[in-house]
Scaffold this motif. Sequence first.
Motif, PDB file in Angstrom:
ATOM      1  N   LEU A  48       1.039  -1.288  -0.051  1.00 41.44           N
ATOM      2  CA  LEU A  48       0.010   0.058   0.092  1.00 41.44           C
ATOM      3  C   LEU A  48       0.770   1.268  -0.089  1.00 41.44           C
ATOM      4  O   LEU A  48       1.889   1.341   0.664  1.00 41.44           O
ATOM      5  CB  LEU A  48      -1.027   0.086   1.181  1.00 41.44           C
ATOM      6  CG  LEU A  48      -1.934  -1.148   1.399  1.00 41.44           C
ATOM      7  CD1 LEU A  48      -2.657  -1.008   3.074  1.00 41.44           C
ATOM      8  CD2 LEU A  48      -3.045  -0.900   0.199  1.00 41.44           C
ATOM      9  N   GLU A  49       0.575   2.185  -0.666  1.00 39.80           N
ATOM     10  CA  GLU A  49       1.491   3.317  -0.923  1.00 39.80           C
ATOM     11  C   GLU A  49       0.606   4.550  -0.725  1.00 39.80           C
ATOM     12  O   GLU A  49      -0.479   4.653  -1.610  1.00 39.80           O
ATOM     13  CB  GLU A  49       2.411   3.363  -2.011  1.00 39.80           C
ATOM     14  CG  GLU A  49       3.202   4.795  -2.336  1.00 39.80           C
ATOM     15  CD  GLU A  49       4.219   4.863  -3.381  1.00 39.80           C
ATOM     16  OE1 GLU A  49       4.541   3.780  -3.943  1.00 39.80           O
ATOM     17  OE2 GLU A  49       4.784   5.765  -3.551  1.00 39.80           O
ATOM     18  N   GLY A  87     -10.573   8.687  11.921  1.00 34.60           N
ATOM     19  CA  GLY A  87     -10.264  10.089  11.726  1.00 34.60           C
ATOM     20  C   GLY A  87      -9.106  10.627  11.193  1.00 34.60           C
ATOM     21  O   GLY A  87      -8.622  11.669  11.250  1.00 34.60           O
ATOM     22  N   VAL A  88      -8.589   9.548  10.049  1.00 41.98           N
ATOM     23  CA  VAL A  88      -7.487  10.149   9.428  1.00 41.98           C
ATOM     24  C   VAL A  88      -7.948  10.536   7.916  1.00 41.98           C
ATOM     25  O   VAL A  88      -8.444   9.718   7.269  1.00 41.98           O
ATOM     26  CB  VAL A  88      -6.204   8.877   9.389  1.00 41.98           C
ATOM     27  CG1 VAL A  88      -5.172   9.118   8.507  1.00 41.98           C
ATOM     28  CG2 VAL A  88      -6.257   8.495  10.741  1.00 41.98           C
ATOM     29  N   THR A  89      -7.373  11.575   7.252  1.00 41.69           N
ATOM     30  CA  THR A  89      -7.381  11.923   5.858  1.00 41.69           C
ATOM     31  C   THR A  89      -6.346  11.261   5.239  1.00 41.69           C
ATOM     32  O   THR A  89      -5.233  11.373   5.491  1.00 41.69           O
ATOM     33  CB  THR A  89      -7.425  13.500   5.879  1.00 41.69           C
ATOM     34  OG1 THR A  89      -8.207  14.003   6.795  1.00 41.69           O
ATOM     35  CG2 THR A  89      -7.732  13.912   4.326  1.00 41.69           C
ATOM     36  N   VAL A  90      -6.717  10.625   4.106  1.00 47.00           N
ATOM     37  CA  VAL A  90      -5.672   9.666   3.182  1.00 47.00           C
ATOM     38  C   VAL A  90      -6.102  10.384   1.749  1.00 47.00           C
ATOM     39  O   VAL A  90      -7.185  10.680   1.358  1.00 47.00           O
ATOM     40  CB  VAL A  90      -6.279   8.571   3.139  1.00 47.00           C
ATOM     41  CG1 VAL A  90      -5.342   7.595   2.298  1.00 47.00           C
ATOM     42  CG2 VAL A  90      -6.310   7.652   4.473  1.00 47.00           C
ATOM     43  N   PRO A  91      -5.092  11.094   1.103  1.00 46.21           N
ATOM     44  CA  PRO A  91      -5.222  11.861   0.011  1.00 46.21           C
ATOM     45  C   PRO A  91      -5.338  10.813  -1.154  1.00 46.21           C
ATOM     46  O   PRO A  91      -6.078  11.320  -2.215  1.00 46.21           O
ATOM     47  CB  PRO A  91      -3.725  12.481   0.077  1.00 46.21           C
ATOM     48  CG  PRO A  91      -2.839  11.829   0.601  1.00 46.21           C
ATOM     49  CD  PRO A  91      -3.738  11.025   1.813  1.00 46.21           C
ATOM     50  N   GLY A  92      -5.076   9.602  -1.137  1.00 49.85           N
ATOM     51  CA  GLY A  92      -5.168   8.512  -2.388  1.00 49.85           C
ATOM     52  C   GLY A  92      -4.182   7.431  -1.555  1.00 49.85           C
ATOM     53  O   GLY A  92      -3.414   7.800  -0.870  1.00 49.85           O
ATOM     54  N   LEU A  93      -4.668   6.028  -2.186  1.00 46.82           N
ATOM     55  CA  LEU A  93      -3.774   5.059  -2.032  1.00 46.82           C
ATOM     56  C   LEU A  93      -3.834   4.012  -3.222  1.00 46.82           C
ATOM     57  O   LEU A  93      -4.765   3.890  -4.059  1.00 46.82           O
ATOM     58  CB  LEU A  93      -4.750   4.158  -0.903  1.00 46.82           C
ATOM     59  CG  LEU A  93      -3.757   3.517   0.231  1.00 46.82           C
ATOM     60  CD1 LEU A  93      -2.851   4.129   0.852  1.00 46.82           C
ATOM     61  CD2 LEU A  93      -5.000   2.934   1.215  1.00 46.82           C
ATOM     62  N   THR A  94      -2.654   3.618  -3.310  1.00 49.80           N
ATOM     63  CA  THR A  94      -2.388   2.641  -4.488  1.00 49.80           C
ATOM     64  C   THR A  94      -2.178   1.124  -3.862  1.00 49.80           C
ATOM     65  O   THR A  94      -1.452   1.305  -2.592  1.00 49.80           O
ATOM     66  CB  THR A  94      -1.269   2.739  -5.485  1.00 49.80           C
ATOM     67  OG1 THR A  94      -0.195   2.745  -4.653  1.00 49.80           O
ATOM     68  CG2 THR A  94      -1.537   4.241  -6.373  1.00 49.80           C
ATOM     69  N   LEU A  95      -2.625  -0.010  -4.418  1.00 50.74           N
ATOM     70  CA  LEU A  95      -2.268  -1.399  -3.965  1.00 50.74           C
ATOM     71  C   LEU A  95      -1.507  -2.162  -5.018  1.00 50.74           C
ATOM     72  O   LEU A  95      -2.111  -2.084  -6.111  1.00 50.74           O
ATOM     73  CB  LEU A  95      -3.438  -1.612  -3.489  1.00 50.74           C
ATOM     74  CG  LEU A  95      -3.853  -3.448  -3.214  1.00 50.74           C
ATOM     75  CD1 LEU A  95      -4.860  -3.192  -2.122  1.00 50.74           C
ATOM     76  CD2 LEU A  95      -4.186  -4.130  -4.528  1.00 50.74           C
TER      77      LEU A  95
END
Length: 324
Positions: A48-49, A87-95
């Motif tokens: 995960l990145e 409650g965490v903001t994730v800008p985007g994720l690649t798998l």
Amino acid sequence: MSRPLTPGERRLPVGRAVRVHVPATSANLGPGFDSMGLALQLDDEVTLEVVEGVWAASVEGEGAESLPTDGSHLILRLAREHLAARGVTVPGLTLHAVNRIPHARGLGSSAAAVVAAIAGAEALLDPEDRLDADGLLGVCSALEGHPDNVAPALRGGATVSWSRGGDAAGEVGTAELSLHPGVVPVVAVPDVEVSTHAVRALLPTSVPHAEAAAQAGRAALLVHALSREPRLLAEATVDLLHQGPRSSAMPETAALITRLRAAGHAAVVSGAGPSVLVLAPGERAATTAAEYVRELYADSSCGWRVQVTGIARGGARVEHVRHG
Ligand SMILES: Nc1ncnc2c1ncn2[C@@H]1O[C@H](COP(=O)(O)OP(=O)(O)OP(=O)(O)O)[C@@H](O)[C@H]1O
Ligand SMILES: N[C@@H](CCO)C(=O)O
């Protein structure tokens, strides 16, 4: 259980990356329905990145042709929902997934996906914010609906799990068995799929008291056989609760188990099926069981892959690829 972090702006940094290795698992082991499970030496590897503005998946191996490549991929969706609940903001994720555990065969592929998503999402947090081992188990068990696959996937070896509140959504306890070194699993995997959700619907809502009592005795004996006396494995793996009601959904599996047990092997349905697990009391017995299955199907078009399999002594393992 998936409690929010302390208030304040939490945003995962772009570039942070983790890789999670999660083992396959075989649940139930006969009489330990929704409670007992074993980790096997076959694993999925999920990277995960954190990226800016994209949710995308790429998959090698099992499911490469069929799994979604956008944010609806199970692991991305679970990781996103879990981090949002924290409650965490994730800008985007690649798998990127390298999948070795076959899907819908009773080898814990969905539990491995749940563990990859939640353990991976937690590993993306700063160390002081991460859930502890019991917290991870509770979240994963609630998502999977029962703890018997996720517990050995997280801890490795053989586990017995129970729900403290009486249902899978509550707090879960798990104990790791001290496995006798002579216990050797053999796995036979057919080329057909069975959905766990579909075959859970075949189970009766209640069972006669006498059957429940007999099952409790076999489950207790199974703990003894796995840890102290593997020669009792065949007697200890008798199930009266779940294999019978589901046999119509996997007649080849039921037939193979009947033949293996008649030949003295401790054969059970692996998880919700259709794979078959044999718990052999030693390497030689394992080889004999594997050869028995290969010979049975030597002239048949029904494809069974048979393998003597090691036990994964450690559970899910996280590598921190980049701090970001
Ligand atoms: N690595 C994965 N990535 C995405 N989705 C997955 C993955 N593994 C499993 N799944 C989803 O879970 C489904 C299989 O789950 P199911 O619970 O029916 O079987 P299983 O977990 O393989 O077997 P069991 O629960 O009996 O051990 C797949 O069809 C797929 O939709
Ligand atoms: N205990 C579960 C394992 C499969 O996920 C079942 O048999 O339905």
